[in-house]
Enzyme design. Structure first.
Site, mmCIF file in Angstrom:
data_model
loop_
_atom_site.group_PDB
_atom_site.id
_atom_site.type_symbol
_atom_site.label_atom_id
_atom_site.label_comp_id
_atom_site.label_asym_id
_atom_site.label_seq_id
_atom_site.Cartn_x
_atom_site.Cartn_y
_atom_site.Cartn_z
ATOM 1 C CE1 TYR A 188 -6.782 3.958 10.538
ATOM 2 C CE2 TYR A 188 -8.168 5.833 9.956
ATOM 3 C CZ TYR A 188 -7.079 5.025 9.708
ATOM 4 O OH TYR A 188 -6.281 5.280 8.618
ATOM 5 N N GLY B 261 -0.552 0.471 9.969
ATOM 6 C CA GLY B 261 -1.849 0.784 10.560
ATOM 7 C C GLY B 261 -2.903 -0.205 10.113
ATOM 8 C CB ILE B 262 -5.019 -2.532 11.421
ATOM 9 C CG1 ILE B 262 -5.006 -2.253 12.939
ATOM 10 C CG2 ILE B 262 -3.842 -3.397 11.002
ATOM 11 C CD1 ILE B 262 -5.298 -3.482 13.794
ATOM 12 C CB THR B 263 -9.599 0.039 9.695
ATOM 13 O OG1 THR B 263 -9.607 -0.901 8.623
ATOM 14 C CG2 THR B 263 -9.017 1.345 9.215
ATOM 15 N N GLY C 118 0.801 -1.222 0.000
ATOM 16 C CA GLY C 118 0.000 0.000 0.000
ATOM 17 C C GLY C 118 0.836 1.276 0.000
ATOM 18 C CB ILE C 119 0.380 4.443 1.882
ATOM 19 C CG1 ILE C 119 -1.014 4.780 1.335
ATOM 20 C CG2 ILE C 119 1.175 5.713 2.136
ATOM 21 C CD1 ILE C 119 -1.902 5.548 2.313
ATOM 22 C CD GLN D 270 -12.449 4.666 10.049
ATOM 23 O OE1 GLN D 270 -12.092 5.823 9.888
ATOM 24 N NE2 GLN D 270 -11.979 3.667 9.312
ATOM 25 N N PRO E 232 -3.304 11.636 5.155
ATOM 26 C CG PRO E 232 -2.185 9.732 4.406
ATOM 27 C CD PRO E 232 -2.565 10.481 5.663
HETATM 28 P P1 NDP Z 1 -2.133 -1.607 4.027
HETATM 29 O O1 NDP Z 1 -3.187 -2.386 4.737
HETATM 30 O O2 NDP Z 1 -2.095 -1.640 2.542
HETATM 31 O O3 NDP Z 1 -0.688 -2.025 4.588
HETATM 32 C C1 NDP Z 1 -0.476 -2.029 5.967
HETATM 33 C C2 NDP Z 1 0.974 -2.354 6.254
HETATM 34 O O4 NDP Z 1 1.142 -2.296 7.678
HETATM 35 C C3 NDP Z 1 1.370 -3.762 5.839
HETATM 36 O O5 NDP Z 1 2.737 -3.771 5.463
HETATM 37 C C4 NDP Z 1 1.159 -4.556 7.113
HETATM 38 O O6 NDP Z 1 1.949 -5.760 7.183
HETATM 39 C C5 NDP Z 1 1.642 -3.546 8.149
HETATM 40 N N1 NDP Z 1 1.111 -3.828 9.483
HETATM 41 C C6 NDP Z 1 -0.183 -3.953 9.870
HETATM 42 N N2 NDP Z 1 -0.243 -4.286 11.184
HETATM 43 C C7 NDP Z 1 1.033 -4.353 11.640
HETATM 44 C C8 NDP Z 1 1.636 -4.687 12.881
HETATM 45 N N3 NDP Z 1 0.907 -4.987 13.983
HETATM 46 N N4 NDP Z 1 3.000 -4.714 12.949
HETATM 47 C C9 NDP Z 1 3.746 -4.411 11.879
HETATM 48 N N5 NDP Z 1 3.241 -4.082 10.677
HETATM 49 C C10 NDP Z 1 1.906 -4.059 10.547
HETATM 50 O O7 NDP Z 1 -2.275 -0.098 4.568
HETATM 51 P P2 NDP Z 1 -2.434 1.279 3.766
HETATM 52 O O8 NDP Z 1 -1.335 1.441 2.800
HETATM 53 O O9 NDP Z 1 -3.840 1.415 3.310
HETATM 54 O O10 NDP Z 1 -2.244 2.338 4.967
HETATM 55 C C11 NDP Z 1 -0.957 2.732 5.411
HETATM 56 C C12 NDP Z 1 -1.123 3.803 6.470
HETATM 57 O O11 NDP Z 1 -1.802 4.919 5.906
HETATM 58 C C13 NDP Z 1 -1.951 3.344 7.665
HETATM 59 O O12 NDP Z 1 -1.441 3.886 8.852
HETATM 60 C C14 NDP Z 1 -3.317 3.935 7.362
HETATM 61 O O13 NDP Z 1 -4.058 4.137 8.527
HETATM 62 C C15 NDP Z 1 -2.936 5.235 6.684
HETATM 63 N N6 NDP Z 1 -3.970 5.790 5.812
HETATM 64 C C16 NDP Z 1 -4.423 5.082 4.712
HETATM 65 C C17 NDP Z 1 -5.360 5.632 3.860
HETATM 66 C C18 NDP Z 1 -5.839 4.911 2.629
HETATM 67 O O14 NDP Z 1 -6.678 5.475 1.897
HETATM 68 N N7 NDP Z 1 -5.357 3.721 2.327
HETATM 69 C C19 NDP Z 1 -5.935 6.960 4.133
HETATM 70 C C20 NDP Z 1 -5.386 7.608 5.313
HETATM 71 C C21 NDP Z 1 -4.436 7.028 6.101
HETATM 72 P P3 NDP Z 1 1.391 -7.141 6.507
HETATM 73 O O15 NDP Z 1 1.560 -6.938 5.028
HETATM 74 O O16 NDP Z 1 2.246 -8.178 7.075
HETATM 75 O O17 NDP Z 1 -0.064 -7.242 6.908
#
Ligand code: NDP
Length: 241
Positions: free
Chosen positions: A147, A84-86, A13-14, A144, A177
């Site tokens: 979150y 991050g997660i939701t 992702g991001i 949320q 974002p």
């Molecule tokens: P993704 O779900 O695409 O990717 C999440 C990443 O975080 C993965 O690499 C995942 O690892 C890792 N991760 C999740 N939980 C843990 C944990 N407990 N320990 C270590 N690593 C972890 O996320 P996005 O790209 O959508 O989002 C990235 C950030 O941007 C987040 O903080 C999100 O809240 C924020 N954000 C996203 C938006 C969007 O539109 N997508 C909008 C606003 C903010 P693994 O691959 O192993 O699961």
């Protein structure tokens, strides 16, 4: 000397776009992830970026992993708290587990990871900490409470640590974002995207992960040394903070 950047959740992702952009800008990047080994391996073979698996919600796991990263690559100069997660639910249905999982991964993580790199940055007189918050931490979002609380907490953390780090050359900033066209968002039904989500975004489209990544590259640079404690709002005008 090549600077070392750690991107949490940097394999998808991001985070993936941030890791790739920092590598292109000349950093030695370490990308962390939680458990999706398949995605992490595919990312590593595509980009050549080193990956490290640890839970950002677990302080001791972060400490051990960061010691390993620093012994293999050198001291971390740039930290991007992106993982991050939701776990969405209306508050009257939200379980303690849904609350705790999000607070642990999205907010405790900021303490757990930053605490393990910050002293080194202070001692060396240079550091860049960039926290990936969210539009929903600025404006709140139905379903949320967990979150929004975690992401608003990141903004408060940023403002406080910015004051502590400033005299030591450590800047601390947030990026908030809006809707970004990651796999998760693009998986939403096109009709919902086109009739409900995109009309709320004045620029008329989703953001791209690379647009967030370019903000990170700027905040990490020497040119951004006078910017600290700020929240960069990257949401296409959806919410003007
Ligand atoms: P993704 O779900 O695409 O990717 C999440 C990443 O975080 C993965 O690499 C995942 O690892 C890792 N991760 C999740 N939980 C843990 C944990 N407990 N320990 C270590 N690593 C972890 O996320 P996005 O790209 O959508 O989002 C990235 C950030 O941007 C987040 O903080 C999100 O809240 C924020 N954000 C996203 C938006 C969007 O539109 N997508 C909008 C606003 C903010 P693994 O691959 O192993 O699961």
């Amino acid at each position: 000397m090549t600077r070392v950047a750690l991107v949490t959740g940097g394999t998808r992702g991001i985070g993936e776009a941030i890791s790739v952009a920092l590598k292109a800008a000349g950093y030695d990047v370490a990308a962390s992830y939680a458990g999706n080994d398949t995605a992490a391996k595919a990312f590593q073979s595509k980009t050549g970026i080193a990956v490290y698996k640890f839970d950002v919600g677990d302080f001791n796991a972060c400490k051990t992993a960061i010691e390993r990263i620093q012994s293999e690559r050198g001291q971390v100069d740039v930290l991007v708290n992106n993982a991050g997660i939701t776990r969405d639910a209306a508050f009257h249905r939200m379980t303690p587990e849904q609350w705790r999982e999000v607070i642990s991964t999205d907010l405790d993580s900021v303490f757990n990871v930053t605490r393990n790199v910050y002293e080194g940055m202070r001692t060396r007189g240079f550091g860049r900490i960039i926290n990936i918050s969210s539009i929903n931490g600025q404006k709140g979002q139905f379903g949320q409470c967990n979150y929004s609380a975690a992401k608003a907490g990141m903004i408060g953390f940023t403002k406080a640590l910015a004051q502590e780090g400033a005299a030591k050359g450590v800047t601390v900033n947030c990026i908030a974002p809006g809707y970004i066209g990651t796999e998760m968002v693009r998986a939403v039904q096109p009709e919902v995207l086109n009739t409900k989500i995109i009309p709320q975004i004045p620029v008329g489209r989703l953001g791209e992960p690379e647009e967030v990544a370019r903000c990170v590259v700027f905040l990490a640079s020497d040119d951004a040394g006078f910017l600290t404690g700020s929240t960069l709002t990257a949401n296409g005008g959806q919410y003007i903070a």
